[in-house]
Design a protein around this motif. Structure first.
Motif, short mmCIF file in Angstrom:
data_model
loop_
_atom_site.label_atom_id
_atom_site.label_comp_id
_atom_site.label_asym_id
_atom_site.label_seq_id
_atom_site.Cartn_x
_atom_site.Cartn_y
_atom_site.Cartn_z
N GLU A 2 41.17 -19.92 51.09
CA GLU A 2 41.10 -20.25 49.66
C GLU A 2 41.61 -19.18 48.62
OE1 GLU A 2 38.03 -22.24 46.33
OE2 GLU A 2 37.35 -21.02 48.24
N ALA A 3 40.98 -18.08 48.92
CA ALA A 3 41.54 -16.90 48.04
C ALA A 3 42.66 -16.84 48.11
CB ALA A 3 40.63 -15.52 48.80
N ASN A 4 43.82 -16.89 49.24
CA ASN A 4 45.08 -16.66 49.35
C ASN A 4 46.00 -17.74 48.67
OD1 ASN A 4 44.70 -14.30 50.92
ND2 ASN A 4 45.01 -15.51 52.91
N LEU A 5 45.17 -18.95 48.52
CA LEU A 5 46.20 -19.97 47.83
C LEU A 5 45.79 -19.66 46.41
CD1 LEU A 5 44.59 -23.28 49.77
CD2 LEU A 5 46.91 -22.56 49.69
N LEU A 6 44.59 -19.16 45.86
CA LEU A 6 44.26 -19.02 44.49
C LEU A 6 45.15 -17.75 44.22
CD1 LEU A 6 40.44 -19.35 44.25
CD2 LEU A 6 42.10 -20.70 43.75
N GLY A 28 37.39 -29.63 54.92
CA GLY A 28 36.88 -28.31 54.84
C GLY A 28 37.53 -27.57 53.66
N ASP A 29 38.96 -27.62 53.70
CA ASP A 29 39.92 -26.97 52.77
C ASP A 29 39.76 -27.85 51.45
OD1 ASP A 29 41.09 -24.64 53.87
OD2 ASP A 29 42.22 -25.86 55.21
N ALA A 30 39.84 -29.17 51.44
CA ALA A 30 40.18 -30.16 50.47
C ALA A 30 38.93 -29.92 49.48
CB ALA A 30 40.24 -31.56 50.91
N LEU A 31 37.65 -29.99 50.03
CA LEU A 31 36.46 -29.95 49.09
C LEU A 31 36.24 -28.94 48.37
CD1 LEU A 31 35.81 -32.62 50.68
CD2 LEU A 31 33.53 -31.99 50.45
N ARG A 32 36.78 -27.75 48.85
CA ARG A 32 36.82 -26.41 47.95
C ARG A 32 37.70 -26.76 46.76
NH1 ARG A 32 35.42 -21.42 50.17
NH2 ARG A 32 34.06 -21.51 52.03
N LEU A 33 39.04 -27.28 47.07
CA LEU A 33 39.84 -27.26 45.96
C LEU A 33 39.43 -28.66 45.07
CD1 LEU A 33 43.03 -26.93 48.08
CD2 LEU A 33 42.29 -25.29 46.60
N ALA A 34 38.94 -29.54 45.63
CA ALA A 34 38.42 -30.64 44.74
C ALA A 34 37.32 -30.07 43.89
CB ALA A 34 37.70 -31.83 45.62
N ALA A 35 36.54 -29.09 44.29
CA ALA A 35 35.35 -28.52 43.51
C ALA A 35 35.98 -27.62 42.29
CB ALA A 35 34.56 -27.61 44.37
N ARG A 36 37.15 -27.31 42.30
CA ARG A 36 37.86 -26.64 41.26
C ARG A 36 38.70 -27.53 40.41
NH1 ARG A 36 38.43 -21.14 41.83
NH2 ARG A 36 37.52 -20.33 43.58
N GLY A 37 38.59 -28.85 40.54
CA GLY A 37 39.12 -29.83 39.51
C GLY A 37 40.58 -30.52 40.22
N HIS A 38 40.73 -30.31 41.37
CA HIS A 38 42.28 -30.65 41.86
C HIS A 38 41.97 -31.98 42.38
CE1 HIS A 38 43.70 -26.78 40.59
NE2 HIS A 38 42.90 -26.19 41.57
N ARG A 54 47.89 -21.45 37.42
CA ARG A 54 47.93 -22.81 37.80
C ARG A 54 46.60 -23.21 38.47
NH1 ARG A 54 52.44 -26.46 38.90
NH2 ARG A 54 51.03 -27.73 37.56
N ALA A 55 45.89 -22.19 38.99
CA ALA A 55 44.61 -22.54 39.63
C ALA A 55 43.42 -23.24 38.75
CB ALA A 55 44.19 -21.39 40.44
N ASP A 56 43.82 -23.11 37.73
CA ASP A 56 43.01 -23.89 36.70
C ASP A 56 43.25 -25.14 36.08
OD1 ASP A 56 40.92 -21.54 36.94
OD2 ASP A 56 42.16 -20.50 35.49
N GLU A 57 44.31 -25.24 36.45
CA GLU A 57 45.08 -26.66 35.88
C GLU A 57 44.84 -27.89 37.16
OE1 GLU A 57 49.41 -26.26 35.23
OE2 GLU A 57 48.88 -24.61 34.04
N PRO A 58 44.65 -28.96 36.76
CA PRO A 58 44.37 -29.99 37.90
C PRO A 58 45.70 -30.48 38.51
CG PRO A 58 43.52 -30.69 35.50
CD PRO A 58 44.38 -29.56 35.33
#
Length: 265
Positions: A32-36, A58-68, A42-46
């Protein structure tokens, strides 16, 4: 249900336990840190994200929790059911969609999806034709979009056998083979190196390729019990974050992660 999907369903309890262990948590946190860092502002944009072979999210829910908005594609129904349940429990149902599909035979609406981000994490070791899978994975990505691929690092196999298993004969043998096996999912694996996958991505027109290591030191610390200590784990995660993009350490990490941008015409 296919035989492969049944194996993943059978392994669900062990997989959940692995994810919650320190090494599992590190795998997701560092990815996740490497993706961000690659998404930047853009990490703060949907964004629209496609998680291929995304399993139980496992990956998806971390990103969804950020609004994606994340679409999980996986061919194992039990994994998708678990992902939907996790999304509901976290209040993220509106941001997570689950699609039963093979990454190499995606539905037309996904292929035409023009996603901002596509993840292909821990899939390549299970496929026969890596180049075909990479091409299929890139198809749903919009031009200029971010692609992330992760796989077991073949360079780590001799070290894992020597350090963790104290099996020097196996370590020597691992130098000259790309074959391995996962007991959890009862499946044969083909191991790759970041250098090999980088060449494929370059040939497929990807740009701005970056190489990261995941679990750069964790798997070579044999005292697994100590990793459960919160203070030690925090120090370990801090070290892993410091090493993930630092040469030469990513070359012997247990997993490699590559990010790239799809070619813009």
């Amino acid at each position: 249900m296919s035989e492969a999907a049944e194996k993943f369903e059978t392994a669900m309890p062990a997989w959940k336990q692995w994810q919650e262990a320190p090494w599992g948590r590190l795998r997701y946190a560092i990815a996740e840190a490497n993706l961000l860092r690659n998404l930047g502002e853009r990490a703060d944009e949907p964004l629209r994200v496609l998680d291929l072979a995304g399993g139980d999210g496992g990956d998806a829910l971390r990103l969804a929790a950020r609004g994606h908005h994340v679409t999980i594609a996986d061919y194992a129904p039990a994994m998708l059911t678990a992902a939907a349940g996790r999304a509901a429990a976290a209040g993220l149902t509106d941001l997570v969609a689950c699609v039963e599909a093979d990454a190499n035979a995606l539905p037309a609406d996904i292929v035409r999806g023009e996603f901002d981000v596509v993840l292909c994490h821990n899939l390549l070791q299970y496929v026969d034709d890596v180049r075909h899978t990479l091409a299929a994975s890139l198809a749903p990505l919009r031009p200029g979009g971010l692609f992330s691929v992760m796989a077991i690092n073949r360079h780590s196999a001799p070290l894992t056998a020597a350090v963790r298993e104290m099996d020097l004969a196996a370590a020597t043998a691992a130098l000259d083979t790309d074959q391995s096996r996962t007991e959890m999912f009862d499946a044969s694996l083909t191991l790759h190196t970041a250098e090999e996958i980088t060449r494929h991505l370059s040939d497929l027109g990807c740009q701005d390729l970056r190489h990261y290591g995941i679990r750069t030191v964790c798997d070579y610390i044999i005292d697994d019990a100590r990793k459960h200590d919160p203070a030690f784990y925090n120090d370990l995660e801090r070290l892993e974050l410091a090493l993930t993009a630092r040469h030469p350490y990513m070359h012997t990490a247990r997993l490699f992660q590559l990010t790239a941008r799809k070619h813009v015409e």
